[in-house]
Design an enzyme around this catalytic site. Structure first.
Site, PDB file in Angstrom:
ATOM      1  N   GLY A 242     -10.261 -17.525 -20.080  1.00  0.00           N
ATOM      2  CA  GLY A 242     -10.519 -16.328 -20.767  1.00  0.00           C
ATOM      3  C   GLY A 242     -11.330 -15.172 -19.580  1.00  0.00           C
ATOM      4  N   HIS A 243     -11.085 -13.928 -19.983  1.00  0.00           N
ATOM      5  CA  HIS A 243     -12.168 -12.913 -19.184  1.00  0.00           C
ATOM      6  C   HIS A 243     -13.270 -13.245 -19.119  1.00  0.00           C
ATOM      7  CE1 HIS A 243     -11.917  -9.705 -22.756  1.00  0.00           C
ATOM      8  NE2 HIS A 243     -12.150 -11.224 -23.071  1.00  0.00           N
TER       9      HIS A 243
END
Length: 348
Positions: A242-243
């Site tokens: 994920g970011h």
């Protein structure tokens, strides 16, 4: 080569016939008289007496049958790895189709403002956008996309259909296997009035030196700042990061691991297959997670965890074993409840 020569080159001590010729490597059960093998797991100890291998990498402490040629070293698996390189070598990359004379295919689309280092090979149907900078000695297989202002170091390998999104950075000796995406948009939305509104993802993804990414992985760019995979870290296939997550150095992530956004993962962390990590957590250095672990809280340095939610691995194993007999346990509890009910009726 002769066993004596091999032993010298892989820093092992030979106990046996150094004149034996070897041509390749194989597993301990499959190896023939011209192949070498290894023993790294004690569960395969019994195969030492039946293997037909020319020699076996073992530790000094491993009991071995009489007459077996042994290549003694501290780490048999690493010794076997080095022998694999000597006898088999790494993958040989194919020549570039329609090479225009500089290692770049005439069937590739390379922007005039892109810079490509000496010795880099660009295969057909690769697209390299404006401002991209690619180092020396790289291999870009067919279908690779390199976005605007991407920076790629030296000796990198991008296999077919890899996509490196704009402005992302790859260090030296990075390998990305087929169909992986580096720097795709993070999963960021603001929910308002019943609709999900996209938040621009203005950050980037950084892969440091000696990172290897398996096939069909997705490493999201940060909404702000960087998503980072530390030097020497290796991914298997089908992994999602994920970011804004930061993964430390020399970690190992097995297939189907999923890590949500804004997670801090330490160095030398190993996550088993199908492990899931919730967002905004901190996983310490040298943490190990068993397969299918669900991590929903911070994990301190050196912990070994399992289960969902994650707990100490030994406790998780005991719980899993107990769960295998839940049906019988339910029957016993119901039987005891009926007996108690009868006793209560007698007391009345």
């Amino acid at each position: 080569m002769k066993l004596s020569e091999l032993a010298q080159q892989v820093d092992s001590v030979l106990h046996g016939d150094g004149e034996v010729e070897v041509k390749g490597c194989a597993g301990i059960r499959e190896a023939g008289p011209e192949e070498i093998t290894f023993l790294a797991n004690s569960k395969y100890q019994a195969h030492l007496s039946t293997t037909k291998a020319a020699a076996v990498f073992v530790r000094e402490s491993d009991p071995s049958p009489e007459g077996l040629n042994r290549l003694v070293c501290e780490d048999p698996y690493f010794g076997f790895r080095n022998a694999m390189i000597l006898l088999h070598g790494h993958r040989v990359h194919p020549p570039v189709i329609e090479d225009r004379g500089d290692g770049i295919s005439s069937l590739a689309a390379v922007h005039s403002d892109a810079a490509i280092g000496e010795g880099t090979r660009v295969h057909p149907h690769v697209t390299i956008e404006a401002g991209a900078r690619i180092g020396t000695g790289c291999h870009l297989y067919p279908g690779v996309y390199v976005g605007p202002d991407v920076q790629i170091g030296n000796d990198c390998i991008l296999y077919p259909n890899v996509a490196i999104y704009d402005r992302c950075r790859l260090g030296d000796r990075v390998t990305v296997h087929a169909c992986s995406a580096i720097g795709n948009d993070g999963f960021g939305y603001a929910t308002h009035a019943g609709a999900h509104h996209k938040i621009p993802q203005s950050g980037i993804t950084v892969l440091e030196d000696d990172v290897e990414i398996g096939s069909n992985c997705a490493i999201e760019r940060a909404a702000l700042g960087e998503t980072v995979v530390g030097a020497g870290t290796k991914f298997a296939d089908l992994i999602s990061i994920g970011h804004g997550t930061t993964i430390g150095k020399h970690c190992l992530l097995v297939s189907l691991v999923g890590i949500a956004g804004s997670v801090e993962v330490g160095d030398y962390v190993a996550l088993g297959g199908q492990t899931g990590v919730a967002g905004h957590l901190k996983i310490g250095n040298q943490v190990q997670a068993l397969a299918k672990t669900g991590i929903v809280g911070d994990i301190p340095d050196g912990s070994t965890v399992g289960g969902a939610p994650a707990i100490d691995a030994d406790t998780a194993k005991r719980n899993a074993l107990a769960a295998m007999h839940l049906g019988d346990l339910v029957k016993r509890v119901r039987s005891l409840e009926r007996q108690l009910a009868k006793l209560d009726q007698r007391d009345e």
